[in-house]
Enzyme design. Structure first.
Site, PDB file in Angstrom:
ATOM      1  N   ASP A  54       0.834  -1.194   0.000  1.00 60.69           N
ATOM      2  CA  ASP A  54       0.000   0.000   0.000  1.00 60.69           C
ATOM      3  C   ASP A  54       0.878   1.256   0.000  1.00 60.69           C
ATOM      4  O   ASP A  54       2.038   1.225   0.416  1.00 60.69           O
ATOM      5  CB  ASP A  54      -0.908   0.012   1.226  1.00 60.69           C
ATOM      6  CG  ASP A  54      -1.921  -1.122   1.209  1.00 60.69           C
ATOM      7  OD1 ASP A  54      -2.293  -1.562   0.109  1.00 60.69           O
ATOM      8  OD2 ASP A  54      -2.320  -1.569   2.302  1.00 60.69           O
ATOM      9  N   LYS A  55       0.311   2.352  -0.422  1.00 55.73           N
ATOM     10  CA  LYS A  55       1.046   3.616  -0.531  1.00 55.73           C
ATOM     11  C   LYS A  55       1.796   3.957   0.754  1.00 55.73           C
ATOM     12  O   LYS A  55       2.965   4.364   0.719  1.00 55.73           O
ATOM     13  CB  LYS A  55       0.074   4.746  -0.891  1.00 55.73           C
ATOM     14  CG  LYS A  55       0.699   6.133  -0.951  1.00 55.73           C
ATOM     15  CD  LYS A  55      -0.338   7.184  -1.303  1.00 55.73           C
ATOM     16  CE  LYS A  55       0.278   8.578  -1.314  1.00 55.73           C
ATOM     17  NZ  LYS A  55      -0.713   9.631  -1.675  1.00 55.73           N
TER      18      LYS A  55
END
Length: 322
Positions: free
Chosen positions: A138-139
């Site tokens: 995820d970011k």
């Protein structure tokens, strides 16, 4: 940048009666059956000097020639984004991803992604699906991520992930004091209302997460997590499911709760920690070229290390005052 794959082989007699694509998939396991079918349909495979057909049957003894050109698989542009390359050889790249770097371009992030950075680092990755990226973080999650640098390595890594032979371990700070480790086995699917979120759902895909306690604090726990499956947001969803969401998680963490009696330093740290406290710390896999079991480790980034130190200092003050 295009490159070629050239192969010459003979169909064994024992494969008599099989479809050509099936026979080739068995003879050339380094490439997926779908990839071989693409080459056959493109006229890039000949059988005894005649253009081959996907469904034609083989009789044994035929000479097969593959002369395939790898086409560009992505239209994204290379961008000079700095990468922390932990390991690199002709087959693999291992990247230590920072917080804030999106892995794949999407509607909200059409550029400035890890994929754009990889295309700048190695122009040949344009020939691979998703520039060789076979899994994602995820970011706001940090840590180790492996990238294939050629089609054979890509096929190997995709299969290894499907067979669950890639070992991925994470460190996470979660809310609450866990008494012991355990395993969360709960299927994950799209949230029924908010389609940007995932949720434990009876109709979801199988998801298994193992965790063990590394350190307990006043109102938090540092855990080591091992993924057996790799669903979207799996660790974040599973830890929230057992009522110990990852600290700082803006989606699954709930509202900020400061521990009663905590030091001002810890309260400030918790209030300013605006991402999930999750780091991919260890990666282990069989190298697609050498067959050797190889592993990498990445220390926690500075912000997560500072959070852990603040939690430890607060816990020490609690013990000293007891």
């Amino acid at each position: 940048m295009a490159s070629n794959v050239q192969l010459q082989l003979t169909i064994p007699d024992e494969m008599r009666g099989q479809r050509l694509d099936v026979a080739l998939a068995a003879l050339v396991p380094d490439y997926s059956r779908s990839r071989l079918q693409q080459w056959i349909r493109a006229g890039q495979v000949t059988l005894d000097s005649h253009v081959a057909q996907v469904r034609q049957k083989v009789t044994g003894g035929e000479q097969v020639r593959v002369d395939a050109e790898l086409q560009e698989q992505t239209r994204s542009a290379p961008e000079p984004i700095e990468l922390d390359v932990v390991y690199a050889d002709d087959d693999l790249l291992v990247i230590n991803k920072p917080a804030g770097l999106v892995v794949h371009p999407a509607a909200g992030n059409p550029a400035g992604t890890l994929l754009n950075a990889l295309l700048h680092y190695d122009a040949g990755l344009v020939n691979l699906p998703r520039a060789g990226i076979v899994h994602r973080l995820d970011k706001s999650t940090t840590g180790l991520l492996v990238v294939a640098r050629n089609l054979i390595a890509h096929h190997h890594l995709v299969n290894a992930l499907q067979e669950r032979s890639v070992r991925r371990e994470y460190l996470a700070v979660v809310n609450g004091v866990l008494t012991a480790g355990g395993c969360v086995e709960a299927p994950i699917g799209r949230h029924p209302v908010d389609r940007k979120r995932m949720a434990v759902s009876p109709g979801g895909k199988e998801a298994i997460t193992h965790y063990r306690v590394e350190q307990r604090y006043r109102a938090h726990t540092l855990v080591r997590v091992r993924l057996e499956t790799g669903r979207t947001h799996q660790i974040r969803v599973h830890m929230a499911h057992i009522h110990s969401p990852i600290t700082g998680d803006p989606v699954y963490g709930g509202r900020l709760r400061l521990p009663a009696g905590a030091t001002p330093e810890l309260n400030e740290m918790l209030g300013n920690f605006r991402r999930q406290a999750l780091h991919a710390t260890r990666l282990e896999l069989v190298h697609p070229g050498s067959g050797e079991l190889i592993s990498w480790e990445a220390a926690m980034p500075a912000d997560l290390q500072q959070l852990v130190e603040a939690l430890a200092a607060d816990a020490a003050e609690l013990r000293d005052g007891a």
